[in-house]
Scaffold this active site. Structure first.
Site, short mmCIF file in Angstrom:
data_model
loop_
_atom_site.label_atom_id
_atom_site.label_comp_id
_atom_site.label_asym_id
_atom_site.label_seq_id
_atom_site.Cartn_x
_atom_site.Cartn_y
_atom_site.Cartn_z
N CYS A 158 0.80 -1.23 0.00
CA CYS A 158 0.00 0.00 0.00
C CYS A 158 0.83 1.28 0.00
O CYS A 158 0.28 2.36 -0.19
CB CYS A 158 -0.96 0.00 1.18
SG CYS A 158 -2.31 -1.16 0.92
C1 LIG Z 1 -11.15 -5.36 7.93
C2 LIG Z 1 -11.99 -4.46 8.83
C3 LIG Z 1 -12.91 -3.60 7.98
C4 LIG Z 1 -12.85 -5.32 9.74
O1 LIG Z 1 -13.57 -4.50 10.62
P1 LIG Z 1 -13.58 -4.80 12.20
O2 LIG Z 1 -14.45 -3.80 12.80
O3 LIG Z 1 -12.15 -4.86 12.65
O4 LIG Z 1 -14.27 -6.19 12.27
P2 LIG Z 1 -13.71 -7.57 12.86
O5 LIG Z 1 -12.76 -8.17 11.88
O6 LIG Z 1 -13.26 -7.36 14.27
O7 LIG Z 1 -15.03 -8.41 12.84
C5 LIG Z 1 -16.15 -8.14 13.69
C6 LIG Z 1 -17.17 -9.24 13.53
O8 LIG Z 1 -17.78 -9.12 12.24
C7 LIG Z 1 -17.65 -10.35 11.53
N1 LIG Z 1 -17.49 -10.10 10.09
C8 LIG Z 1 -16.35 -10.03 9.39
N2 LIG Z 1 -16.61 -9.81 8.08
C9 LIG Z 1 -17.94 -9.73 7.96
C10 LIG Z 1 -18.80 -9.52 6.86
N3 LIG Z 1 -18.33 -9.35 5.63
N4 LIG Z 1 -20.14 -9.48 7.10
C11 LIG Z 1 -20.63 -9.66 8.33
N5 LIG Z 1 -19.85 -9.87 9.42
C12 LIG Z 1 -18.52 -9.91 9.24
C13 LIG Z 1 -16.42 -10.99 12.12
O9 LIG Z 1 -16.43 -12.39 11.91
C14 LIG Z 1 -16.56 -10.63 13.57
O10 LIG Z 1 -17.50 -11.49 14.19
P3 LIG Z 1 -17.29 -11.98 15.71
O11 LIG Z 1 -17.30 -10.71 16.52
O12 LIG Z 1 -18.45 -12.86 15.92
O13 LIG Z 1 -15.96 -12.67 15.72
C15 LIG Z 1 -11.11 -3.54 9.67
O14 LIG Z 1 -10.48 -4.28 10.69
C16 LIG Z 1 -10.03 -2.85 8.86
O15 LIG Z 1 -10.28 -2.20 7.88
N6 LIG Z 1 -8.79 -2.92 9.34
C17 LIG Z 1 -7.69 -2.25 8.72
C18 LIG Z 1 -7.29 -3.03 7.54
C19 LIG Z 1 -6.37 -2.31 6.64
O16 LIG Z 1 -6.32 -1.14 6.53
N7 LIG Z 1 -5.62 -3.07 5.95
C20 LIG Z 1 -4.74 -2.55 5.02
C21 LIG Z 1 -4.75 -3.44 3.88
S1 LIG Z 1 -3.48 -2.94 2.84
#
Ligand SMILES: CC(C)(COP(=O)(O)OP(=O)(O)OC[C@H]1O[C@@H](n2cnc3c(N)ncnc32)[C@H](O)[C@@H]1OP(=O)(O)O)[C@@H](O)C(=O)NCCC(=O)NCCS
Length: 372
Positions: free
Chosen positions: A155
């Site tokens: 990124c």
């Molecule tokens: C990926 C991201 C959007 C996920 O959001 P989050 O708020 O952290 O969500 P979590 O991964 O903790 O998941 C929360 C819950 O939602 C669930 N969940 C995950 N994906 C889901 C989806 N598509 N639909 C519904 N529920 C989902 C998870 O399983 C989890 O359930 P649980 O609490 O029962 O375990 C977020 O963490 C993020 O953007 N992080 C930074 C990533 C980034 O910038 N990466 C750089 C890449 S280059």
């Protein structure tokens, strides 16, 4: 001698995919998977795949739609990947084609042609082959003398390449540089993974850099300082590579595709990025309140809000820290450049801004700039 950004261009693929479309195909895939494996799931040997949801995606990430180089295949529950036609060695490669679209716009904005460029950097999260470099293919197509090379920094590929371009111009090893980010992310997305199927989109961006004395562009930005840091982390990985063939097994299994521990990334990268930005601004003799606009990496709306709140003490407006990820999703290294491309012409001479990326590696890169 001052180095300037004199042109920026963006190419957006023709296909857009909404969250609703993506969730419908993922849920159809999950239902089929669960039905096909119901006995193993009942015995506890496999986990059932839960449904994805539009509400979760929008709340957790801020993403509403994303662009795709090819839509065909991504929404087919029997395929779950883009269908991209293989090209012969005599045809332009996909990433070179994306690059040329963006480069043409950046060169036009800078009032330049290939004759004014002598260094081409293609820098992105993935390249479709090892060699010849996509940059050399682009160089050839544009009739550019000099040299080109590819760079991979996930990124931060765009900001790190801009720093390389700046340093080459400052050292006199180049007189005009074209930095291109053909972010063809969709082939590395695991559309069968609920946690990450919604994150990425495809786009290409390009930037022209040159000595201030040769600049004739209507909108140009003096580079005041550049900064790049990396810190090793296993929390964001893409493991596909040429050794996969020798290792056996499926070279495209889930472990080889993009996966991350999103929560950890969120928690660890936000403070790193805020500290980096503070240090960048201080290093060029400014304070955060002097910065008219922040063109930040576009991965997650909540992340950007947290970082800017930590920096500014208040929630930033769209005018101060523009968001494009709602339409584009995470376009890997191109996100901050897309934000810059859409939101830079209204700045007044003397206004300060910062372009910043953060992501896998971890890697963080930034440029402090001033409108001329
Ligand atoms: C990926 C991201 C959007 C996920 O959001 P989050 O708020 O952290 O969500 P979590 O991964 O903790 O998941 C929360 C819950 O939602 C669930 N969940 C995950 N994906 C889901 C989806 N598509 N639909 C519904 N529920 C989902 C998870 O399983 C989890 O359930 P649980 O609490 O029962 O375990 C977020 O963490 C993020 O953007 N992080 C930074 C990533 C980034 O910038 N990466 C750089 C890449 S280059």
């Amino acid at each position: 001698m001052a180095i300037v950004i004199s042109g920026v261009g963006e190419w957006t693929p023709p296909y857009s995919i909404t969250n609703a479309e993506l969730v419908a195909s993922y849920n159809a895939y999950a239902d089929r998977y669960n039905a096909a494996n119901d006995a193993a799931i009942a015995r506890g040997e496999l986990e059932a795949k839960p449904h994805s949801s539009v509400e979760f995606i929008e709340k957790a990430s801020g993403i509403k739609t994303r662009f795709a180089y090819q839509k065909d295949g991504i929404l087919d529950p029997d395929c779950m990947r883009p269908r991209i036609a293989r090209r012969s060695e005599d045809e332009l490669s996909h990433q070179a084609e994306m690059s040329l679209h963006a480069a043409a716009k950046a060169l036009a904005a800078a009032n330049k042609t290939g004759a004014d460029i002598d260094m081409v950097i293609v820098s992105c999260a993935y390249t479709e082959r090892s060699y010849p470099a996509i940059a050399i293919e682009v160089q050839h197509a544009l009739g550019i003398a000099g040299f080109g090379f590819d760079m991979l920094v996930a990124c931060s590929a765009a900001t790190f390449a801009l720093q390389r371009a700046h340093d080459a111009l400052a050292a006199g090893s180049a007189r005009g540089v074209l930095v291109i980010n053909p972010e063809l992310t969709s082939p590395q997305v695991n559309y069968c993974d609920r946690d990450s199927h919604f994150i990425f989109g495809d786009v290409a961006t390009a930037v022209v850099l040159e000595d201030e004395r040769t600049c004739t562009a209507q909108h140009s930005y003096r580079i005041l300082g550049t900064r790049a840091i990396t810190q090793y982390s296993n929390n964001i990985r893409s493991n596909f590579g040429y050794v996969a063939r020798a290792e056996g097994g499926d070279p495209f299994d889930a472990e080889r595709l993009f996966h991350q521990n999103g929560r950890k990334v969120f928690k660890e990268v936000c403070p790193l990025a805020a500290d980096h930005l503070e240090a960048q601004v201080a290093a060029v003799g400014l304070s955060v309140s002097d910065i008219r606009r922040w063109w930040l990496h576009q991965a997650n709306l909540n992340m950007n809000q947290l970082i800017t709140r930590k920096l500014l003490g208040t929630d930033p407006t769209h005018d101060v820290a523009p968001i494009v990820l709602d339409r584009y999703a995470n376009t890997a290294s191109a996100g901050s450049i897309v934000a810059f491309a859409h939101h830079h012409e209204d700045l007044r001479a003397g206004d300060y801004g910062v372009i910043c990326s953060f992501g896998a590696g971890y890697s963080i890169g930034s440029l402090a700039i001033q409108k001329r």
